[in-house]
Design a protein around this motif. Sequence first.
Motif, PDB file in Angstrom:
ATOM      1  N   ALA A 311      16.629  27.068  36.902  1.00  0.00           N
ATOM      2  CA  ALA A 311      16.213  26.310  36.194  1.00  0.00           C
ATOM      3  C   ALA A 311      15.671  25.443  35.497  1.00  0.00           C
ATOM      4  CB  ALA A 311      14.992  26.372  37.496  1.00  0.00           C
ATOM      5  N   ASN A 312      15.202  24.689  34.590  1.00  0.00           N
ATOM      6  CA  ASN A 312      14.624  24.472  33.297  1.00  0.00           C
ATOM      7  C   ASN A 312      13.519  25.067  32.808  1.00  0.00           C
ATOM      8  OD1 ASN A 312      13.344  22.067  31.946  1.00  0.00           O
ATOM      9  ND2 ASN A 312      14.506  21.902  31.165  1.00  0.00           N
ATOM     10  N   ARG A 313      13.445  25.920  32.296  1.00  0.00           N
ATOM     11  CA  ARG A 313      12.039  26.661  32.002  1.00  0.00           C
ATOM     12  C   ARG A 313      11.095  26.201  31.224  1.00  0.00           C
ATOM     13  NH1 ARG A 313      12.333  31.799  30.549  1.00  0.00           N
ATOM     14  NH2 ARG A 313      14.232  32.044  30.658  1.00  0.00           N
ATOM     15  N   ARG A 314      11.007  24.767  31.053  1.00  0.00           N
ATOM     16  CA  ARG A 314       9.803  24.249  30.772  1.00  0.00           C
ATOM     17  C   ARG A 314       9.203  23.672  32.089  1.00  0.00           C
ATOM     18  NH1 ARG A 314       8.888  18.622  29.510  1.00  0.00           N
ATOM     19  NH2 ARG A 314      10.882  18.101  29.301  1.00  0.00           N
ATOM     20  N   LEU A 315       9.865  22.874  32.783  1.00  0.00           N
ATOM     21  CA  LEU A 315       9.774  22.724  33.873  1.00  0.00           C
ATOM     22  C   LEU A 315       9.078  23.070  34.599  1.00  0.00           C
ATOM     23  CD1 LEU A 315      12.314  18.843  34.574  1.00  0.00           C
ATOM     24  CD2 LEU A 315       9.901  19.583  33.146  1.00  0.00           C
ATOM     25  N   LEU A 316       9.600  24.078  34.758  1.00  0.00           N
ATOM     26  CA  LEU A 316       9.071  24.747  35.769  1.00  0.00           C
ATOM     27  C   LEU A 316       8.308  25.413  35.463  1.00  0.00           C
ATOM     28  CD1 LEU A 316      10.066  26.585  38.828  1.00  0.00           C
ATOM     29  CD2 LEU A 316      11.756  28.462  37.414  1.00  0.00           C
ATOM     30  N   GLN A 385      14.355  16.866  40.475  1.00  0.00           N
ATOM     31  CA  GLN A 385      15.185  17.566  39.786  1.00  0.00           C
ATOM     32  C   GLN A 385      16.516  18.268  40.145  1.00  0.00           C
ATOM     33  OE1 GLN A 385      16.229  15.684  37.240  1.00  0.00           O
ATOM     34  NE2 GLN A 385      17.337  16.152  35.761  1.00  0.00           N
ATOM     35  N   HIS A 386      15.740  19.458  40.371  1.00  0.00           N
ATOM     36  CA  HIS A 386      15.657  20.756  40.753  1.00  0.00           C
ATOM     37  C   HIS A 386      17.144  21.025  42.163  1.00  0.00           C
ATOM     38  CE1 HIS A 386      13.667  21.870  37.550  1.00  0.00           C
ATOM     39  NE2 HIS A 386      14.863  23.076  37.133  1.00  0.00           N
TER      40      HIS A 386
END
Length: 410
Positions: A311-316, A385-386
């Motif tokens: 995953a994208n760390r910021r979005l998660l 997005q994921h």
Amino acid sequence: MPISRPDRLSLSLLRFYLVLALTVPALAFTISLLHNWYTSDSAPAVQLDHILAQAFTTTPAHNMRCIMSAQDECTDAIFIQLSADHWQHSNANPQQHYFEFAESASQRLLCQRQPDASLYCLRLQLADATSVNTKQRFSLLFYAALFIVFFIYAATLFKDAAVLRASALDEIRHGKLPAFRLSPKSYLAPLAKSLQNMTARISELTTFQTEIAETICHDIKTPVARMRFIAHQIENKGDSATAKQLTSNLKEIEENVNEYLLLAQNQYLAEALSYDAIKLEEFLLQLKQLFSLDNQITIDITIAKHVIVLANRRLLHRALANLISNAMRYAVAKIAIVVTMADGYCHISVHDDGQAAATKATAPRATETLHHSLGLSIVRRVCQQHSGHFNFTTSPLGGHTATLSLPQHK
């Protein structure tokens, strides 16, 4: 190489014209066959022996019954008798029992062979073949004109529908509101006008939403900046722990404001994102530490070791922080974060022990509205997005459960 919008429209119209061009001749040919079948003249299925025997025994009038000879062709008679010598020179088979002779294009003789080899015949007057052919031609011309009118009307209607479809698909795909432009004379012009009004209204609401969001975010950033200055003064007075905690909360507020502003501007998740293999247990413990600093609510985490998500760390972080913050808003004493693996997904469920009974009678969507709708919208976009999904249900703890599901990392 992708096909452009005009090319796609041309291909659609070409397919339509091809189908219609094949359908029209097929329908015309079918109607012609039906017309010929309906108007065709076939020998009547009657019992000639009874009719002719009755006529020759009970009809004395010459204009009704006549014996054909070289001197008398019986042109006015309906029932005619042919001697054996008179008809056997023809191409008819002498052993045949029933015969049909064509006297002219409009007259036939239906005959029955008698024991003495003579023929008893019934003269039939047929419809004028020229008249029948003329009617058939006029029928075909009428159907041809009808098909041409249908072809032109259907082609125009299909072209307008294809323009609307291409406009919607292409422009929405590129993040734009479709224009739905058609000729004012088009049959679908009122529909296009209604769609234009609808898109204009959506555009106005979107602009208004962006302006309101920008105003609110600006109004929030101003006191946040002043609070940062206050935190700096507190740190100068020697209370660094309080200053650090205050600065951390202010940073989170600023990040939330920026996220909400991007969401309001329809730019959220528009940029290309990088994805990392994240150790979920460690990630959740950091979030727990962040939310346990200034509240008395217990946060329990149940997770198997070595669970990794891509995953994208910021979005998660933003999605899970929204869910935990939302749970803390309604929790009484406890929040439980449970991670399970099933159906190829990693399910991260955030439970709270708040009072769900008050909202059980309401619709699920109305229940979500009581919670942070904007925060849940961001969570849904993160799931999208994921390639995951989001679910909001009642919790066994008595409150609600928000579940973020992401594909398992292989």
